[in-house]
Design a protein around this motif. Structure first.
Motif, mmCIF file in Angstrom:
data_model
loop_
_atom_site.group_PDB
_atom_site.id
_atom_site.type_symbol
_atom_site.label_atom_id
_atom_site.label_comp_id
_atom_site.label_asym_id
_atom_site.label_seq_id
_atom_site.Cartn_x
_atom_site.Cartn_y
_atom_site.Cartn_z
ATOM 1 N N ALA A 106 0.830 -1.091 -0.069
ATOM 2 C CA ALA A 106 -0.058 -0.040 -0.046
ATOM 3 C C ALA A 106 0.940 1.342 -0.178
ATOM 4 O O ALA A 106 0.395 2.296 -0.649
ATOM 5 C CB ALA A 106 -0.975 -0.092 1.141
ATOM 6 N N ALA A 107 1.900 1.347 0.703
ATOM 7 C CA ALA A 107 2.962 2.381 0.832
ATOM 8 C C ALA A 107 3.542 2.727 -0.676
ATOM 9 O O ALA A 107 3.501 3.834 -0.774
ATOM 10 C CB ALA A 107 4.138 2.153 1.775
ATOM 11 N N ILE A 108 4.006 1.625 -1.117
ATOM 12 C CA ILE A 108 4.317 1.768 -2.700
ATOM 13 C C ILE A 108 3.299 2.548 -3.648
ATOM 14 O O ILE A 108 3.530 3.387 -4.319
ATOM 15 C CB ILE A 108 4.841 0.461 -3.312
ATOM 16 C CG1 ILE A 108 6.303 0.162 -2.574
ATOM 17 C CG2 ILE A 108 5.308 0.803 -4.689
ATOM 18 C CD1 ILE A 108 6.658 -1.334 -2.907
ATOM 19 N N LEU A 109 1.965 1.991 -3.642
ATOM 20 C CA LEU A 109 0.987 2.548 -4.307
ATOM 21 C C LEU A 109 0.629 3.726 -3.989
ATOM 22 O O LEU A 109 0.293 4.712 -4.828
ATOM 23 C CB LEU A 109 -0.142 1.291 -4.336
ATOM 24 C CG LEU A 109 0.270 0.258 -5.015
ATOM 25 C CD1 LEU A 109 -0.918 -0.760 -4.425
ATOM 26 C CD2 LEU A 109 -0.003 0.182 -6.596
ATOM 27 N N GLN A 110 0.719 4.198 -2.826
ATOM 28 C CA GLN A 110 0.062 5.533 -2.237
ATOM 29 C C GLN A 110 1.491 6.679 -2.606
ATOM 30 O O GLN A 110 0.957 7.637 -2.900
ATOM 31 C CB GLN A 110 -0.027 5.379 -0.618
ATOM 32 C CG GLN A 110 -1.357 4.854 -0.382
ATOM 33 C CD GLN A 110 -1.302 4.416 1.147
ATOM 34 O OE1 GLN A 110 -0.503 4.516 1.599
ATOM 35 N NE2 GLN A 110 -2.618 4.430 1.437
ATOM 36 N N GLN A 166 9.483 2.230 -11.046
ATOM 37 C CA GLN A 166 10.406 3.133 -10.543
ATOM 38 C C GLN A 166 10.251 3.601 -9.145
ATOM 39 O O GLN A 166 11.083 3.759 -8.394
ATOM 40 C CB GLN A 166 10.196 4.538 -11.249
ATOM 41 C CG GLN A 166 10.739 4.298 -12.841
ATOM 42 C CD GLN A 166 10.566 5.677 -13.585
ATOM 43 O OE1 GLN A 166 9.748 6.452 -13.330
ATOM 44 N NE2 GLN A 166 11.361 5.666 -14.656
ATOM 45 N N ILE A 167 9.038 3.335 -8.434
ATOM 46 C CA ILE A 167 8.946 3.765 -7.174
ATOM 47 C C ILE A 167 8.836 2.384 -6.100
ATOM 48 O O ILE A 167 8.581 2.723 -5.032
ATOM 49 C CB ILE A 167 7.636 4.496 -6.998
ATOM 50 C CG1 ILE A 167 6.268 3.681 -7.286
ATOM 51 C CG2 ILE A 167 7.723 5.818 -7.614
ATOM 52 C CD1 ILE A 167 5.286 4.581 -6.912
ATOM 53 N N ILE A 190 2.232 3.057 -17.200
ATOM 54 C CA ILE A 190 1.729 2.579 -15.583
ATOM 55 C C ILE A 190 2.779 1.642 -14.818
ATOM 56 O O ILE A 190 3.367 1.744 -13.822
ATOM 57 C CB ILE A 190 0.444 1.681 -15.439
ATOM 58 C CG1 ILE A 190 -0.725 2.875 -15.842
ATOM 59 C CG2 ILE A 190 0.186 1.141 -14.081
ATOM 60 C CD1 ILE A 190 -2.001 2.252 -16.107
ATOM 61 N N LYS A 191 3.292 0.758 -15.947
ATOM 62 C CA LYS A 191 4.448 -0.176 -15.384
ATOM 63 C C LYS A 191 5.572 0.449 -15.062
ATOM 64 O O LYS A 191 6.151 0.135 -13.953
ATOM 65 C CB LYS A 191 4.406 -1.165 -16.716
ATOM 66 C CG LYS A 191 5.745 -1.976 -16.488
ATOM 67 C CD LYS A 191 6.065 -3.365 -17.597
ATOM 68 C CE LYS A 191 7.155 -3.893 -17.530
ATOM 69 N NZ LYS A 191 7.066 -4.951 -16.303
ATOM 70 N N GLN A 192 6.166 1.385 -16.099
ATOM 71 C CA GLN A 192 7.310 2.016 -15.849
ATOM 72 C C GLN A 192 7.282 2.853 -14.486
ATOM 73 O O GLN A 192 8.207 2.964 -13.652
ATOM 74 C CB GLN A 192 7.488 3.028 -17.023
ATOM 75 C CG GLN A 192 8.987 3.652 -16.742
ATOM 76 C CD GLN A 192 9.271 4.603 -17.967
ATOM 77 O OE1 GLN A 192 8.339 4.478 -19.008
ATOM 78 N NE2 GLN A 192 10.344 5.289 -18.005
ATOM 79 N N LYS A 247 0.636 10.098 -5.337
ATOM 80 C CA LYS A 247 1.058 11.553 -5.454
ATOM 81 C C LYS A 247 1.690 12.066 -6.472
ATOM 82 O O LYS A 247 1.816 13.153 -6.783
ATOM 83 C CB LYS A 247 2.085 11.558 -4.212
ATOM 84 C CG LYS A 247 1.566 11.145 -2.837
ATOM 85 C CD LYS A 247 2.890 11.303 -1.953
ATOM 86 C CE LYS A 247 2.272 11.112 -0.435
ATOM 87 N NZ LYS A 247 3.207 10.872 0.430
ATOM 88 N N GLN A 248 1.824 11.025 -7.667
ATOM 89 C CA GLN A 248 2.641 11.216 -8.886
ATOM 90 C C GLN A 248 1.450 11.580 -9.920
ATOM 91 O O GLN A 248 1.953 12.069 -11.073
ATOM 92 C CB GLN A 248 3.684 10.276 -9.241
ATOM 93 C CG GLN A 248 4.841 10.266 -8.009
ATOM 94 C CD GLN A 248 5.613 9.127 -8.521
ATOM 95 O OE1 GLN A 248 5.709 8.602 -9.657
ATOM 96 N NE2 GLN A 248 6.679 9.069 -7.864
#
Length: 230
Positions: free
Chosen positions: A31-35, A130-131, A124-126, A39-40
C-alpha cells in the motif's frame, strides 16, 4: 501457433514468480508503494489509488489469531490469488483501469495488463517499477492475446470493465476451461463504477489462508494430556 503458446506459457510462469515475491512483501508495504504513486498521478487517479489501498488495509490486511485445542496457534490471513488479467472495453476511463489494477496489486497479485492503449499500460508499469514495485509484477500484454490468457489454466482471474456481451463471453470462457477455478470481477457501469467503487471490492482479489504453528513438545497440549491421564 506453437511458438505463441510457448511465449504465453513463459509470460505466465514469469508472472507467477513475481507474484510470489510481491505477495510476501505484505499489505502495508504494498500500500505504501501504491500511495507514493498516487502522489505522482492526476488527482482523480490518485484518489482512486488511495481509496483502494485504504479499503484493503481496513478489510483484508489484518490477521486473526485462532488458538488450537491441542496447543498450536492458527493464524487466519489473506493472500493474493495469483496472476490476474486486467482489461477494459476501449474508451473506458483511466479511473476504472487504475481501480482494478490497484485492488489487484495491493492484495498481492501480479497483473497482466491487457489494454487497447498499450502506451498507457507501459507508462503505468514504468511508473510503478520506478517507485518500488517488483519488476515483473506488472506485465503489459497485447490485447490480441486476451483470449489466450483467459483460457490459460494458470491465470487466477480477470477484472474487466465494459459491456455485458463481453462480460458474458468471458464468463463462458472461464467456465469451460481446465485447471484453476478463476474469478471474474466485472464492472458493467463504466460511469458510476458501482462495483469498483464499493468498499469491499478488494475481497474479490484475495484468498484466505491459515498458518499453523505447533508450539508443544509432543504435538499436543501438556495440560490436556495431564487431564486425560487419570
Amino acid at each position: 501457433m506453437r511458438q505463441t503458446a510457448n511465449n504465453l506459457q513463459i509470460l505466465i510462469d514469469n508472472s507467477e514468480v513475481a507474484m510470489r515475491r510481491w505477495n510476501s512483501v505484505g499489505f502495508d508495504d504494498r500500500a505504501a508503494i501504491l500511495q507514493r504513486w498516487a502522489k505522482q498521478v492526476p488527482m482523480n487517479i490518485g484518489a482512486m489509488v488511495n481509496y483502494q489501498c485504504t479499503n484493503a488495509l481496513q478489510y483484508v490486511a489484518n490477521t486473526e489469531l485462532m488458538p488450537g485445542p491441542t496447543g498450536e496457534t492458527n493464524t487466519l490471513y489473506c493472500s493474493g490469488r495469483g496472476v490476474f488479467i486486467i482489461s477494459v472495453q476501449q474508451g473506458i476511463t483511466k479511473e476504472a483501469i487504475v481501480g482494478q489494477l490497484t485492488a489487484a496489486l495491493v492484495c498481492g497479485n501480479s497483473v497482466l495488463l491487457c489494454l487497447d492503449d498499450e502506451q498507457y499500460a507501459q507508462q503505468i508499469k514504468q511508473e510503478l517499477e520506478q517507485i518500488g514495485c517488483i519488476s515483473g509484477v506488472i506485465t503489459v500484454v497485447n490485447i490480441t492475446q486476451l483470449d489466450g490468457l483467459v483460457n490459460h489454466p494458470q491465470t487466477a482471474g480477470i477484472a474487466y470493465c465494459g459491456d455485458l456481451k463481453t462480460t458474458q463471453h468471458l464468463a463462458r470462457q472461464l467456465a469451460q476451461r481446465q485447471g484453476l477455478l478463476a474469478q471474474l470481477v466485472s464492472e458493467l457501469d463504466s460511469e458510476t463504477l458501482v462495483v469498483i467503487g464499493a468498499q469491499r471490492y478488494c475481497l474479490r482479489f484475495i484468498t484466505e489462508r491459515t498458518r499453523t504453528i505447533n508450539i508443544t513438545a509432543v504435538g499436543g497440549n501438556a495440560t490436556l494430556l495431564a487431564l486425560g491421564s487419570g
